[in-house]
Scaffold this motif. Structure first.
Motif, short mmCIF file in Angstrom:
data_model
loop_
_atom_site.label_atom_id
_atom_site.label_comp_id
_atom_site.label_asym_id
_atom_site.label_seq_id
_atom_site.Cartn_x
_atom_site.Cartn_y
_atom_site.Cartn_z
N PRO A 183 0.82 -1.33 -0.03
CA PRO A 183 0.02 -0.01 -0.07
C PRO A 183 0.85 1.39 0.04
N GLY A 184 0.52 2.28 -0.74
CA GLY A 184 1.07 3.56 -0.86
C GLY A 184 0.54 4.44 0.57
N GLU A 185 1.54 5.46 0.85
CA GLU A 185 1.12 6.31 2.13
C GLU A 185 0.25 7.17 1.21
N THR A 186 -1.02 7.01 1.95
CA THR A 186 -2.12 8.15 1.25
C THR A 186 -2.00 9.46 1.41
N LEU A 187 -1.34 10.00 2.59
CA LEU A 187 -1.08 11.41 2.65
C LEU A 187 -0.33 11.94 1.67
N SER A 188 0.68 11.11 1.41
CA SER A 188 1.61 11.73 0.26
C SER A 188 1.27 11.35 -1.09
N ASN A 189 2.16 11.51 -1.81
CA ASN A 189 1.84 11.17 -3.32
C ASN A 189 2.27 9.74 -3.96
N LYS A 190 2.73 8.89 -2.75
CA LYS A 190 3.33 7.68 -3.17
C LYS A 190 2.27 6.72 -3.54
N LYS A 191 2.31 5.93 -4.63
CA LYS A 191 1.38 5.19 -5.23
C LYS A 191 1.64 3.68 -4.51
N HIS A 192 0.57 2.67 -4.78
CA HIS A 192 0.61 1.56 -4.37
C HIS A 192 2.02 0.93 -5.36
N HIS A 193 2.70 0.02 -4.78
CA HIS A 193 3.41 -0.88 -5.55
C HIS A 193 3.12 -2.17 -5.74
N PHE A 194 3.14 -2.60 -7.19
CA PHE A 194 2.36 -3.93 -7.47
C PHE A 194 3.61 -4.80 -7.97
N GLU A 195 3.78 -5.94 -7.60
CA GLU A 195 4.69 -7.09 -7.87
C GLU A 195 4.09 -8.11 -8.51
N LEU A 196 4.18 -8.56 -9.74
CA LEU A 196 3.53 -9.80 -10.30
C LEU A 196 4.24 -11.04 -9.69
N LEU A 197 3.57 -11.84 -9.08
CA LEU A 197 4.27 -12.86 -8.47
C LEU A 197 4.04 -14.23 -9.25
N ALA A 198 2.62 -14.09 -9.88
CA ALA A 198 2.50 -15.49 -10.79
C ALA A 198 1.44 -15.05 -11.76
N GLU A 199 1.48 -15.88 -13.18
CA GLU A 199 0.51 -15.58 -14.25
C GLU A 199 0.24 -16.74 -14.75
N LEU A 200 -1.16 -17.00 -14.47
CA LEU A 200 -1.71 -18.62 -14.73
C LEU A 200 -2.56 -18.53 -16.11
N GLU A 201 -1.90 -19.17 -17.13
CA GLU A 201 -2.23 -18.96 -18.57
C GLU A 201 -3.28 -19.99 -18.86
N HIS A 202 -4.31 -19.33 -19.54
CA HIS A 202 -5.63 -20.24 -20.00
C HIS A 202 -5.44 -20.02 -21.52
N ASP A 203 -6.27 -21.00 -22.12
CA ASP A 203 -6.38 -20.91 -23.45
C ASP A 203 -7.49 -20.11 -24.00
N VAL A 204 -8.56 -19.57 -23.32
CA VAL A 204 -9.67 -18.48 -23.58
C VAL A 204 -9.96 -17.84 -22.29
N SER A 205 -10.80 -16.60 -22.57
CA SER A 205 -11.14 -15.87 -21.63
C SER A 205 -11.57 -16.45 -20.22
N VAL A 206 -11.17 -15.92 -19.16
CA VAL A 206 -11.53 -16.21 -18.00
C VAL A 206 -12.61 -15.51 -17.19
N ASN A 207 -13.60 -16.01 -16.78
CA ASN A 207 -14.37 -15.15 -16.39
C ASN A 207 -14.79 -14.96 -14.57
N ILE A 208 -14.33 -16.15 -14.03
CA ILE A 208 -14.50 -16.31 -12.55
C ILE A 208 -13.49 -16.86 -11.78
N ILE A 209 -13.06 -16.25 -10.69
CA ILE A 209 -12.35 -17.20 -9.86
C ILE A 209 -12.56 -17.14 -8.16
N ASP A 210 -11.95 -18.23 -7.56
CA ASP A 210 -12.22 -17.99 -6.46
C ASP A 210 -11.18 -18.71 -5.34
#
Length: 906
Positions: free
Chosen positions: A727-754
């Motif tokens: 999470p970023g520090e909301t009071l300043s202008n720092k943004k959230h930092h996102f790190e991609l941990l995994a990418e799960l590949e499918h053959d077609v569009s994914v509609n739902i996850i749980d």
């Protein structure tokens, strides 16, 4: 005293005539006995009225002459008051049940003459003609020729008769069909006519035995199964009870078309009364503790063509206990139990090694075991004390040698472990309540063992105080935690994926090819003698059950603090509970309140409703204190609705594209929304502004989840991505930092996850209806299940969720089906058809609350496959649903742009 068991195997009883049996005619020792003369396909049987006298059985093949002497014969023995007489001269006769005692048949060899004087003299000619015809059949050299001739005689008799309509229960009954068939009981079939009306199923035996008509009221039918009888798809078994072992009638038809038509008529009648159960639906009930281990095995046997009326396919149950020497049976020790992952033949390694050596040297077709685990001989081995006449029928009027009898539980178990050809399992009676099969209550003379000891009651293990106690402890063992945890392994061997092929070889579970369904095609064998010999061999050897599962069977879910009793799956054992009844934990109370809520979910009432969007609502999220409700819509807005003031307090538009879902981060400070513009938006509740944007996909983001500082996003770009979010520090202008941990590949569009409760397993559903179960830690696919219904070119999964115990996944889609998938194995274990698509739902593992395409809220009994309650709701499809932790408050969002607040009113 007469029964069809006095006949030979594959023999028919045609007719009976009241008659006198005259012995030593015209001598001082002349005796006359009144009784019944029975004409059978291979024998003549006379049953005297006097129970002291033996039943006389004369095999037709042993007859020297059968005649009705002419009146003009010089030395006619029938000239004085003997009209209606038939003379039978034979070389051998059997005497049965002398003094009304069940015992091995006595054989009288040597030429004897028997005179039978019929009450109706006019029938003598027809009877003699029939006997001559049957005699010629019995004298044919080859069994196939004999069977063919007897079958022709039988079919001729059936063709000359029809069902007596005067036997209908009501004159208003409508006849649907009539055909020829045979009623099947153990070792015996009885030919006659079947009749199906709009109210009843009837069977009228050709011989009127054991009663003129057997009648089954269709309204009472609870289960109906197609059966494989004599390796042919000709059987049909009808049950009027839900859980009983024995059926009400078993019929064998002469062609599969008649069988299928009767099945269709009965099934059509009962389909509106009861839900059809599959192996998968029973599996779900068993996994969730709604039926016991015993009941589940009983249902699997039924579905696998096992029947109490067919001894070659009798229900098979496992040996469970391995300890028959201790004075106390300890069900907490694993060593008390048999290894359920192995067939009986593989339990002893030394014996198995010898069998495998022989197997390697054997030419094709190879098999490891020369005998089966279930056969007619083994069934009657266990049941001889209560079914002695069946044993005598099977073994040509003899009991087995005394030392080979069922004398001791421990001895029998030891022989199954060590014997060179003994690999038998048990039968259901070992886990029921009737202990009579262990006791020689009929006082049968079963012979004398080596050492001079008579065969009496079965010797029980030291830990059993008596037969009833033995059964009680056996039941407890079958329902024990150890067995519940391992029973699926035995099911894999007997009914499942280790039954055939390479898995069977690896599991050391290979029997003779003839024992398997499809192992031989009888229709392809043209030689009738070869066909009869092969069929006899298969039926006597035993048959492997029909294969029910082709992938590993899921394990049972072992409920915490619950005892798995057969009578109730909900009883809680105080002894097993870690807390006293007066010191219930907060978690226990919460669980109780959730259970109470789901038990009363049908009492859900509409509290308030508000139209807050311009298009369909796609997502609902609620702050922890329940005061603020956030919704997303296809109108591209995120709105914040106050329950207290009943007004919209915020309305935010991130782009001109639809928003697909939303969630609130822990702490109730940030709302995350997914959009069709490929982005994920972070909105600060406290500062009322867009806080951050995650541009992580190349197509619309369809669903997001948040667990333990990680964001999971599904997209139409065919991926599911896992992000670590700082999470970023909301009071300043720092943004959230996102790190991609995994990418799960499918053959077609994914509609739902749980995700499951432990956040280790993720399920994803694609637009083509494929559900993938992923190991999040390794980003690998564990299972893929195709839920595609070919009626739809584009199958859209609308929703799915893990159950609270994370063992099952429930999905729903455009194909109008609820489908339950076992997470461990990926097996589709239940499917419930709905009248219309269900767009969203919540469930507790047993009950479903769903929102339908038409706007109704429906409550389903998943195990029963039926709707419990319909509740009027939205005017369009219910698009989204939120439920609080206590499960007593629900919010739905609809295609009608409204949100509706629902409350439970007990």
């Amino acid at each position: 005293r007469f029964s069809l068991l006095l006949l030979n195997l594959e023999e028919y009883y045609f007719e009976q005539h009241t008659a006198n049996h005259i012995i030593n005619k015209d001598c001082k020792e002349e005796r006359k006995f009144r009784g019944s003369l029975k004409i059978c396909s291979k024998s003549i049987i006379f049953e005297p009225d006097d129970n002291i006298q033996p039943i006389i059985k004369i095999p037709l093949r042993d007859c020297i002459s059968i005649k009705a002497p002419e009146d003009n014969e010089a030395n006619n023995p029938f000239t004085r008051n003997t009209s209606g007489g038939i003379s039978v001269v034979c070389s051998q006769v059997f005497l049965i049940k002398e003094r009304n005692v069940i015992a091995p048949y006595k054989t009288v060899r040597g030429r004897t003459e028997h005179l039978f004087q019929l009450d109706v003299a006019g029938k003598v000619g027809d009877v003699v003609q029939t006997l001559h015809q049957l005699y010629r059949a019995s004298c044919l050299d080859k069994m196939g020729d004999q069977a063919a001739m007897i079958t022709a005689i039988l079919q001729s008799r059936l063709a000359r008769t029809s069902f007596d309509k005067n036997r209908f229960q009501s004159i208003s009954e409508t006849l649907h069909m009539e055909c020829k068939a045979e009623m099947v009981t153990p070792l015996v079939t009885n030919p006659g006519h079947v009749c199906v009306t709009d109210a009843n199923l009837y069977f009228q035996p050709l011989n009127g035995y054991p009663k003129p008509v057997v009648q089954i009221t269709l309204q009472n039918v609870r289960r109906i199964y197609k059966r494989r009888h004599g390796l042919m798809p000709l059987g049909l078994e009808v049950f009027c009870t839900e859980n009983d072992l024995c059926s009400d009638i078993y019929l064998k038809f002469y062609n599969y078309q008649d069988r299928d038509e009767v099945y269709f008529l009965i099934a059509t009648y009962i389909e509106n009364h009861i839900a059809e159960h599959t192996a998968e639906s029973y599996m779900l009930q068993w996994q969730r503790g709604h039926i016991s281990n015993y009941q589940y095995l009983l249902h699997l046997n039924n579905l696998a063509d096992r029947s109490c009326n067919d001894l070659s396919q009798y229900p098979v149950f496992p040996w469970i206990i391995a300890d028959y020497s201790s004075s106390v049976l300890d069900l907490t020790k694993p060593e008390t139990f048999r290894d359920l992952s192995k067939p009986v033949g593989a339990l002893n390694k030394e014996r198995l090694d010898r069998l495998l050596t022989r197997y390697q040297e054997m030419p094709e077709p190879k098999f490891m075991y020369g005998s089966h685990y279930s056969s007619p001989g083994y069934v009657l081995f266990y049941l001889v004390r209560v079914a002695p006449e069946y044993m005598l029928c099977l073994q040509n009027g003899k009991f087995d040698h005394a030392d080979r009898m069922f004398n001791s539980i421990a001895e029998t178990w030891k022989n199954c472990l060590d014997g060179a050809t003994d690999f038998k399992e048990l039968i259901p009676e070992f886990y029921e309540n009737d202990s009579s099969f262990l006791v020689n209550s009929l006082k049968l003379d079963l012979g004398k063992r080596q050492g001079g000891k008579m065969v009496e009651d079965v010797e029980l293990p030291p830990w059993a105080s008596g037969p009833d106690d033995f059964l009680q402890k056996s039941q407890e063992a079958l329902e024990s935690q150890y067995v519940s945890e391992h029973l699926h392994e035995w099911i894999d061997i007997i009914f499942g994926y280790k039954q055939k092929g390479s898995e069977a070889v690896a599991a050391h579970n290979v029997f003779h090819p003839l024992t398997y369904e499809g192992g031989v095609d009888l229709n392809s064998i043209m030689d009738p003698n070869e066909k009869v010999a092969l069929l006899t061999q298969i039926l006597e050897f035993g048959q492997t059950p029909k294969q029910l599962f082709t992938i590993p069977h899921p394990q049972r879910i072992i409920p915490k603090l619950k005892s798995l009793s057969r009578t109730s799956s909900h009883s809680v054992s105080i002894a097993e509970s870690p807390v006293s009844p007066n010191e219930e934990s907060f978690e226990d109370l919460t669980e109780e309140s959730i259970t109470l809520a789901w038990n009363n979910i049908a009492k859900l009432k509409l509290d308030k409703q508000y139209k807050i969007h311009k298009e369909a609502i796609t997502g609902i999220a609620v702050t922890r204190n329940g005061s603020s409700v956030f919704t997303t819509s296809q109108d591209s807005t995120l709105k914040m609705f106050s329950k207290e003031s009943k007004t919209i307090q915020r309305s935010v538009s991130f782009s001109n594209m639809a928003l697909s879902s939303c969630l609130i981060l822990p702490g109730d400070t940030t709302v995350i929304s997914s959009s069709w513009d490929n982005h994920i938006y972070f909105y600060s509740i406290a500062f009322g502004r867009q806080q951050d944007i995650l541009m992580g996909h190349d197509d619309a983001v369809s669903k997001i989840c948040w667990r333990d500082g990680r964001l999971y996003s599904a997209s139409w770009d065919s991926t599911v991505k896992v992000w670590h979010c700082v999470p970023g520090e909301t009071l300043s202008n720092k943004k959230h930092h996102f790190e991609l941990l995994a990418e799960l590949e499918h053959d077609v569009s994914v509609n739902i996850i749980d995700l499951n409760a432990a956040n280790t397993i993720l399920a994803s559903g694609t637009k083509e209806g494929t559900i993938s179960v992923w190991d999040v830690t390794t980003a690998t696919v564990l299972h893929q299940t195709e839920c595609l219904n070919m009626l739809y070119l584009l199958f859209l999964l609308f929703a799915f969720f893990f159950c609270t115990d994370s063992r099952h996944l429930l999905s729903t889609g455009k194909d109008c089906c609820f489908k339950v998938i076992d997470v461990q194995t990926g097996m589709l274990i239940s499917s419930v058809t709905t009248d219309e698509p269900q767009r969203c739902f919540k469930w507790d593992g047993n009950t479903i609350l769903s929102g339908s395409q038409s706007g109704e809220l429906l409550i389903w009994d998943l195990l029963g496959g039926k709707i419990i309650e319909r509740i009027q709701g939205h005017t369009g499809a219910v698009m989204s649903m939120w439920m609080n932790e206590q499960c007593n408050s629900v919010i739905t969002g609809g295609e009608d742009k409204q949100i509706m607040f629902w409350k439970l009113q007990y």
